[in-house]
Design a protein around this motif. Sequence first.
Motif, PDB file in Angstrom:
ATOM      1  N   TRP A  14       0.855  -1.185   0.000  1.00 41.71           N
ATOM      2  CA  TRP A  14       0.000   0.000   0.000  1.00 41.71           C
ATOM      3  C   TRP A  14       0.894   1.238   0.000  1.00 41.71           C
ATOM      4  CZ3 TRP A  14      -3.271   1.592   4.829  1.00 41.71           C
ATOM      5  CH2 TRP A  14      -4.030   2.725   4.523  1.00 41.71           C
ATOM      6  N   GLN A  16       1.063   5.391  -0.480  1.00 41.12           N
ATOM      7  CA  GLN A  16       0.341   6.660  -0.525  1.00 41.12           C
ATOM      8  C   GLN A  16       1.294   7.718  -1.073  1.00 41.12           C
ATOM      9  OE1 GLN A  16      -1.154   7.528   3.420  1.00 41.12           O
ATOM     10  NE2 GLN A  16      -3.054   6.458   2.997  1.00 41.12           N
ATOM     11  N   SER A  18       1.603  11.797  -1.721  1.00 42.18           N
ATOM     12  CA  SER A  18       1.079  13.143  -1.498  1.00 42.18           C
ATOM     13  C   SER A  18       2.000  14.120  -2.208  1.00 42.18           C
ATOM     14  CB  SER A  18       0.971  13.436  -0.002  1.00 42.18           C
ATOM     15  OG  SER A  18       2.230  13.307   0.611  1.00 42.18           O
ATOM     16  N   HIS A  29      -1.957   1.406   9.302  1.00 39.54           N
ATOM     17  CA  HIS A  29      -1.699   2.780   8.865  1.00 39.54           C
ATOM     18  C   HIS A  29      -0.382   3.344   9.384  1.00 39.54           C
ATOM     19  CE1 HIS A  29      -6.022   2.354   8.187  1.00 39.54           C
ATOM     20  NE2 HIS A  29      -5.866   3.246   7.235  1.00 39.54           N
ATOM     21  N   GLN A  80      -2.343   5.000  -3.655  1.00 40.19           N
ATOM     22  CA  GLN A  80      -3.390   5.969  -3.342  1.00 40.19           C
ATOM     23  C   GLN A  80      -2.825   7.377  -3.465  1.00 40.19           C
ATOM     24  OE1 GLN A  80      -4.987   5.780   0.644  1.00 40.19           O
ATOM     25  NE2 GLN A  80      -6.848   6.845   0.018  1.00 40.19           N
ATOM     26  N   ILE A  82      -3.190  10.714  -2.338  1.00 39.75           N
ATOM     27  CA  ILE A  82      -3.810  11.308  -1.159  1.00 39.75           C
ATOM     28  C   ILE A  82      -4.512  12.632  -1.421  1.00 39.75           C
ATOM     29  CG2 ILE A  82      -3.291  12.288   1.111  1.00 39.75           C
ATOM     30  CD1 ILE A  82      -3.395   9.280   1.023  1.00 39.75           C
ATOM     31  N   ASN A  83      -3.961  13.478  -2.267  1.00 42.30           N
ATOM     32  CA  ASN A  83      -4.519  14.812  -2.459  1.00 42.30           C
ATOM     33  C   ASN A  83      -5.260  14.975  -3.777  1.00 42.30           C
ATOM     34  OD1 ASN A  83      -3.359  15.681  -0.019  1.00 42.30           O
ATOM     35  ND2 ASN A  83      -1.408  15.962  -1.040  1.00 42.30           N
ATOM     36  N   ASP A 113      -8.010   7.159  -5.762  1.00 44.71           N
ATOM     37  CA  ASP A 113      -8.023   8.582  -5.442  1.00 44.71           C
ATOM     38  C   ASP A 113      -7.986   8.776  -3.930  1.00 44.71           C
ATOM     39  OD1 ASP A 113     -10.607   8.122  -4.488  1.00 44.71           O
ATOM     40  OD2 ASP A 113     -11.594   9.293  -6.039  1.00 44.71           O
ATOM     41  N   LYS A 114      -8.111  10.024  -3.501  1.00 43.89           N
ATOM     42  CA  LYS A 114      -8.001  10.349  -2.072  1.00 43.89           C
ATOM     43  C   LYS A 114      -9.072   9.677  -1.220  1.00 43.89           C
ATOM     44  CE  LYS A 114     -10.535  14.675  -2.541  1.00 43.89           C
ATOM     45  NZ  LYS A 114     -10.478  16.119  -2.404  1.00 43.89           N
ATOM     46  N   ASP A 115     -10.220   9.341  -1.832  1.00 41.35           N
ATOM     47  CA  ASP A 115     -11.304   8.689  -1.098  1.00 41.35           C
ATOM     48  C   ASP A 115     -11.231   7.170  -1.149  1.00 41.35           C
ATOM     49  OD1 ASP A 115     -12.426  11.210  -0.461  1.00 41.35           O
ATOM     50  OD2 ASP A 115     -13.343  11.286  -2.459  1.00 41.35           O
ATOM     51  N   GLY A 116     -10.202   6.637  -1.803  1.00 41.38           N
ATOM     52  CA  GLY A 116     -10.053   5.191  -1.900  1.00 41.38           C
ATOM     53  C   GLY A 116     -10.841   4.563  -3.037  1.00 41.38           C
TER      54      GLY A 116
END
Length: 155
Positions: A14, A16, A18, A29, A80, A82-83, A113-116
């Motif tokens: 996973w 992320q 940004s 997380h 993902q 994040i922003n 996207d930022k919302d998963g």
Amino acid sequence: MLKENLASFPDAIWVQISDHRMQVLNREHDVVAQEDCPVSFMDLGSFARDFNIAERCFNQLMQGIDCKWYEFGQPMVFIQLINRSDQQVTALELQAIKEMALGNNAHLVNVYDKDGEALEPDTLKNDHSRFLKLLCLTLVFVVAVVLLSHGLEPS
């Protein structure tokens, strides 16, 4: 959708991304590895425009984690942004993000996207402007006219 996929594929990586940072997170997380990038990935088209930098940062990020899959096979990678929402990613940029991970030995790459929510190329806006298409068609027409005027047939 990201939550469901992470639950279904516990060995997936996973990532992320940004503004200037790429991170690998575990299921709790917690940040497992982090790479700060010299460019920002906030702007529309930034992954395509700065592909070499993004790929280099992603490679360094993957080298910073200690995973058993890295020695024995190809991982599934969930990235993902994040922003960013789906309106802030183009199809060309999505392809660049996938190529960045595939070039690092990934077996499968999903981008969220930022919302998963999963980003799919057919749901993203087209990268080509009307002006660019018109310019290309005009250029082809001019070249064909020049070739024909000199008695050459275009191949």
